[in-house]
Design a protein around this motif. Structure first.
Motif, PDB file in Angstrom:
ATOM      1  N   LEU A 228       9.598  16.846 -23.276  1.00  0.00           N
ATOM      2  CA  LEU A 228       9.817  18.037 -22.342  1.00  0.00           C
ATOM      3  C   LEU A 228       8.982  17.973 -21.084  1.00  0.00           C
ATOM      4  CD1 LEU A 228      10.118  21.061 -24.978  1.00  0.00           C
ATOM      5  CD2 LEU A 228      11.988  20.037 -23.354  1.00  0.00           C
ATOM      6  N   ALA A 229       7.837  17.433 -21.514  1.00  0.00           N
ATOM      7  CA  ALA A 229       6.878  17.021 -20.086  1.00  0.00           C
ATOM      8  C   ALA A 229       7.462  16.044 -19.079  1.00  0.00           C
ATOM      9  CB  ALA A 229       5.507  16.607 -20.668  1.00  0.00           C
ATOM     10  N   SER A 230       8.303  15.032 -19.506  1.00  0.00           N
ATOM     11  CA  SER A 230       8.719  14.205 -18.668  1.00  0.00           C
ATOM     12  C   SER A 230       9.742  14.539 -17.527  1.00  0.00           C
ATOM     13  CB  SER A 230       9.321  13.118 -19.623  1.00  0.00           C
ATOM     14  OG  SER A 230      10.652  13.483 -19.958  1.00  0.00           O
ATOM     15  N   GLN A 231       9.948  13.708 -16.619  1.00  0.00           N
ATOM     16  CA  GLN A 231      11.049  13.723 -15.582  1.00  0.00           C
ATOM     17  C   GLN A 231      12.344  13.771 -16.151  1.00  0.00           C
ATOM     18  OE1 GLN A 231      10.811  14.344 -12.502  1.00  0.00           O
ATOM     19  NE2 GLN A 231       8.874  13.514 -11.782  1.00  0.00           N
ATOM     20  N   GLU A 232      12.491  13.198 -17.308  1.00  0.00           N
ATOM     21  CA  GLU A 232      14.040  13.180 -18.108  1.00  0.00           C
ATOM     22  C   GLU A 232      14.283  14.467 -18.631  1.00  0.00           C
ATOM     23  OE1 GLU A 232      11.482  10.687 -18.291  1.00  0.00           O
ATOM     24  OE2 GLU A 232      12.432   8.993 -17.923  1.00  0.00           O
ATOM     25  N   ALA A 233      13.381  15.366 -18.661  1.00  0.00           N
ATOM     26  CA  ALA A 233      13.750  16.835 -19.147  1.00  0.00           C
ATOM     27  C   ALA A 233      13.860  17.760 -17.930  1.00  0.00           C
ATOM     28  CB  ALA A 233      12.758  17.244 -20.166  1.00  0.00           C
ATOM     29  N   SER A 234      14.216  17.357 -16.809  1.00  0.00           N
ATOM     30  CA  SER A 234      13.870  18.253 -15.499  1.00  0.00           C
ATOM     31  C   SER A 234      15.015  19.273 -15.741  1.00  0.00           C
ATOM     32  CB  SER A 234      13.756  17.386 -14.458  1.00  0.00           C
ATOM     33  OG  SER A 234      15.029  16.759 -14.216  1.00  0.00           O
ATOM     34  N   TYR A 235      16.274  19.099 -16.256  1.00  0.00           N
ATOM     35  CA  TYR A 235      17.149  20.060 -16.294  1.00  0.00           C
ATOM     36  C   TYR A 235      17.292  20.736 -17.643  1.00  0.00           C
ATOM     37  CZ  TYR A 235      21.836  21.831 -14.747  1.00  0.00           C
ATOM     38  OH  TYR A 235      22.784  22.643 -13.963  1.00  0.00           O
ATOM     39  N   ILE A 236      16.227  20.952 -18.365  1.00  0.00           N
ATOM     40  CA  ILE A 236      16.171  21.750 -19.561  1.00  0.00           C
ATOM     41  C   ILE A 236      15.110  22.708 -19.209  1.00  0.00           C
ATOM     42  CG2 ILE A 236      15.577  21.598 -21.982  1.00  0.00           C
ATOM     43  CD1 ILE A 236      16.155  18.726 -22.096  1.00  0.00           C
ATOM     44  N   THR A 237      15.488  24.070 -19.354  1.00  0.00           N
ATOM     45  CA  THR A 237      14.453  24.982 -18.968  1.00  0.00           C
ATOM     46  C   THR A 237      15.105  26.337 -19.727  1.00  0.00           C
ATOM     47  OG1 THR A 237      13.256  26.076 -17.572  1.00  0.00           O
ATOM     48  CG2 THR A 237      15.517  26.049 -16.728  1.00  0.00           C
ATOM     49  N   GLY A 238      13.984  27.109 -20.274  1.00  0.00           N
ATOM     50  CA  GLY A 238      14.470  28.364 -20.952  1.00  0.00           C
ATOM     51  C   GLY A 238      14.890  28.236 -22.481  1.00  0.00           C
TER      52      GLY A 238
END
Ligand code: NDP
Length: 250
Positions: A228-238
């Motif tokens: 979740l901290a990575s760039q790869e997770a940038s479209y995961i929120t909430g």
């Protein structure tokens, strides 16, 4: 193996000296992040600092009660001064004060709400300013499956962890356009000091409800936090990601 995906970033991990927090600290450091750990005990703080520094990363160790807003403010000022690239916040510190409702003292309720919920508000309010300037930020809150299912004897803990989920989603909505994501990770039963005191009878009963057929270990949670901290997770929120071996579904 060292993965430098978080090089150029720094993370503040509350309760990052022991248990799940320790695994998160070491995993983020292994991926290249410098670290600030906030906890209470100088002994566990010294150990984690030495471990992180032996990996070639900076480690700022701050002894503070996260349930004290003034201490949190000072901790955030120190952390941002010494680690200006601080853009990952892991609100992990947590306590339990289990009592059935009629026996639960006001102090049991207040202490858990302060440490498990209000601390996340104080840290997030302070540290999202720097994240906004950097146009990158990760707020990761360690909640619990108990916040989604309740538990007899844990009204305080369940309320705090459920509150943390609402808080997580609100931060996601407020900061969504600023490059800041806000997510919650909900562990099931993880073997740490927090769960070490449970009787074999309770543990046996719990195991029967875990499709994976084993209790979790701190690293199971840390790997999800690192993603979740990575760039790869940038479209995961909430989102709330359960790390519970399938204990709670749907
Ligand atoms: P531990 O009790 O093993 O570690 C807790 C950490 O939080 C310690 O480093 C402790 O500091 C720190 N801490 C506690 N109170 C404060 C405070 N007032 N101020 C600063 N630091 C504090 O807990 P776990 O690793 O098991 O739990 C971590 C998180 O995961 C918690 O939020 C917990 O609710 C959650 N969780 C745990 C589960 C489990 O099965 N273990 C399941 C679901 C959620 P110090 O080192 O100084 O003592």
């Amino acid at each position: 193996m060292s993965d430098p995906g978080l090089q150029g970033h720094a993370a503040l991990v509350t309760g990052g000296a022991r248990g799940i927090g320790r695994a998160i600290t070491l995993t983020l450091a292994a991926r290249g992040a410098d670290i600030a750990v906030v906890n209470t005990s100088p002994e566990s703080a010294a150990l984690i600092k030495a471990e992180v520094e032996s990996m070639g990363r900076k480690c700022l160790s701050i002894q503070a009660d996260v349930g004290d807003p003034v201490a949190v403010k000072l901790a955030c000022e120190r952390a941002t001064a010494e680690l200006p690239e601080l853009d990952i916040l892991v609100n992990n510190a947590g306590i339990t004060r289990d009592r059935l409702l009629w026996r639960m003292a006001d102090e049991d309720w207040d202490a858990v709400l302060r440490v498990d919920l209000s601390a996340a508000f104080h840290f997030t309010r302070a540290l999202t300013r720097g994240m906004t300037r950097r146009k990158f930020g990760r707020v990761i809150n360690i909640t619990s499956v108990i916040g989604q299912m309740g538990n007899a004897g844990q009204a305080n803990y369940a309320a705090a962890k459920a509150g943390l989920i609402g808080f997580t989603m609100s931060v996601a909505k407020e900061f969504g356009t600023k490059g800041i994501t806000s997510n919650a990770v909900a562990p099931g039963y993880i073997e740490t000091d927090m769960t070490a005191g449970l009787t074999d009878e309770i543990k046996g009963a719990m195991l029967g409800h875990i499709p994976a057929g084993r209790f979790g270990v701190a690293q199971d949670v840390a790997d999800v936090v690192a993603f979740l901290a990575s760039q790869e997770a940038s479209y995961i929120t909430g989102q709330v990601l359960r790390v519970d071996g399938g204990m709670l579904m749907g």
